[in-house]
Design a protein around this motif. Structure first.
Motif, PDB file in Angstrom:
ATOM      1  N   UNK A  86       0.836  -1.213   0.000  1.00  0.00           N
ATOM      2  CA  UNK A  86       0.000   0.000   0.000  1.00  0.00           C
ATOM      3  C   UNK A  86       0.870   1.263   0.000  1.00  0.00           C
ATOM      4  N   UNK A  87       1.933   1.267   0.784  1.00  0.00           N
ATOM      5  CA  UNK A  87       2.841   2.416   0.813  1.00  0.00           C
ATOM      6  C   UNK A  87       3.503   2.630  -0.541  1.00  0.00           C
ATOM      7  N   UNK A  88       3.901   1.541  -1.196  1.00  0.00           N
ATOM      8  CA  UNK A  88       4.504   1.653  -2.533  1.00  0.00           C
ATOM      9  C   UNK A  88       3.491   2.217  -3.524  1.00  0.00           C
ATOM     10  N   UNK A  89       2.245   1.745  -3.444  1.00  0.00           N
ATOM     11  CA  UNK A  89       1.197   2.249  -4.330  1.00  0.00           C
ATOM     12  C   UNK A  89       0.965   3.748  -4.101  1.00  0.00           C
ATOM     13  N   UNK A  90       0.916   4.150  -2.826  1.00  0.00           N
ATOM     14  CA  UNK A  90       0.720   5.562  -2.499  1.00  0.00           C
ATOM     15  C   UNK A  90       1.886   6.404  -3.001  1.00  0.00           C
ATOM     16  N   UNK A  91       3.098   5.888  -2.861  1.00  0.00           N
ATOM     17  CA  UNK A  91       4.286   6.627  -3.300  1.00  0.00           C
ATOM     18  C   UNK A  91       4.257   6.839  -4.813  1.00  0.00           C
ATOM     19  N   UNK A  92       3.911   5.782  -5.556  1.00  0.00           N
ATOM     20  CA  UNK A  92       3.816   5.905  -7.016  1.00  0.00           C
ATOM     21  C   UNK A  92       2.764   6.924  -7.394  1.00  0.00           C
ATOM     22  N   UNK A  93       1.629   6.895  -6.694  1.00  0.00           N
ATOM     23  CA  UNK A  93       0.552   7.833  -6.968  1.00  0.00           C
ATOM     24  C   UNK A  93       1.001   9.268  -6.710  1.00  0.00           C
ATOM     25  N   UNK A  94       1.692   9.494  -5.597  1.00  0.00           N
ATOM     26  CA  UNK A  94       2.183  10.837  -5.261  1.00  0.00           C
ATOM     27  C   UNK A  94       3.223  11.310  -6.263  1.00  0.00           C
ATOM     28  N   UNK A  95       4.123  10.405  -6.689  1.00  0.00           N
ATOM     29  CA  UNK A  95       5.133  10.780  -7.686  1.00  0.00           C
ATOM     30  C   UNK A  95       4.465  11.141  -9.004  1.00  0.00           C
ATOM     31  N   UNK A  96       3.460  10.381  -9.382  1.00  0.00           N
ATOM     32  CA  UNK A  96       2.727  10.645 -10.616  1.00  0.00           C
ATOM     33  C   UNK A  96       2.022  12.000 -10.517  1.00  0.00           C
TER      34      UNK A  96
END
Length: 181
Positions: A86-96
Motif C-alpha cells: 500500500x505504501x509503494x502504491x501511495x508513493x507511485x501515486x504521489x510521484x505521478x
C-alpha cells in the motif's frame, strides 16, 4: 480463556466464522499499531488487518495449508506485506501527481512566455496598459492616472483595443495545439 492456534485453525477449516471474530479481537491492537507506527491512519490499519484476516482464512481452508508459526505471527507478516504494498502504491501515486503538477507548471510558464513575447511586439502604450492591468493588477483609475489618460473609461477602451490586438497576434503566430500539448 486461552484458545490454542490449532483449535482456531480447526474451527476455521470447519467453517466457523466466529473464529475470525476471536482472531480479530485478540490481534487487533498489534496489527493496528503496525500500520499506525508506519505512517498509516486508523482506517487504513483496519482495512489492512481485515484484508490480512481474509488472506489467512483463504489459506487456512486450503487442504495443503500447514501452519508453521503462531497465527499472530502469520497475521503480522501478512499485514506488513500488505501495508508495504500500500505504501509503494501511495508513493507511485504521489510521484505521478507531482510529475503532472510539474508538467502543468511548465505548460503554464510556456503560455505566459508566449503572451509576454507577443506583448513585446505591440506598441509601447499597449504594452504598458496590458502589463499594468494583467500583471501588476492596477485598477482602470490608476492606469488612467499613470498613463496620463483622460479617465478610467478611456483606459478601458485602450485596454480592450490592445487586448484584441494581442489576441489577433497570438492567433496569427500560434495554433490551439501550441497551448494544448
Amino acid at each position: 480463556m486461552k484458545v490454542s492456534d490449532q483449535s482456531i485453525l480447526n474451527r476455521i477449516q470447519s467453517g466457523d466464522e466466529s473464529a475470525l471474530d476471536y482472531l480479530y479481537k485478540k490481534n487487533y491492537r498489534a496489527m493496528i499499531g503496525l500500520v499506525l507506527r508506519n505512517n498509516g491512519t486508523e482506517q487504513e490499519a483496519r482495512d489492512i488487518f481485515q484484508d490480512a484476516l481474509i488472506v489467512f482464512w483463504q489459506k487456512a481452508v486450503s487442504p495443503d495449508f500447514e501452519l508453521t508459526s503462531k497465527i499472530s505471527t502469520y497475521l503480522y507478516s501478512v499485514c506488513q506485506n500488505l501495508w508495504r504494498k500500500e505504501l509503494e502504491r501511495k508513493k507511485k501515486f504521489e510521484e505521478s501527481d507531482h510529475e503532472d503538477s510539474e508538467e502543468n507548471n511548465l505548460e503554464q510558464q510556456e503560455m505566459i512566455q508566449i503572451v509576454h513575447d507577443c506583448i513585446d511586439l505591440l506598441g509601447d502604450s499597449c504594452k504598458e496598459v496590458l502589463t499594468l492591468y494583467y500583471f501588476d493588477g492596477l485598477s482602470m483609475d490608476k492606469i488612467a492616472e499613470k498613463m496620463g489618460l483622460a479617465n478610467s473609461d478611456t483606459a478601458k477602451t485602450k485596454r480592450y483595443k490592445c487586448k484584441k490586438k494581442l489576441d489577433s497576434l497570438i492567433r496569427s503566430r500560434y495554433t490551439a495545439s501550441d497551448f494544448l500539448d
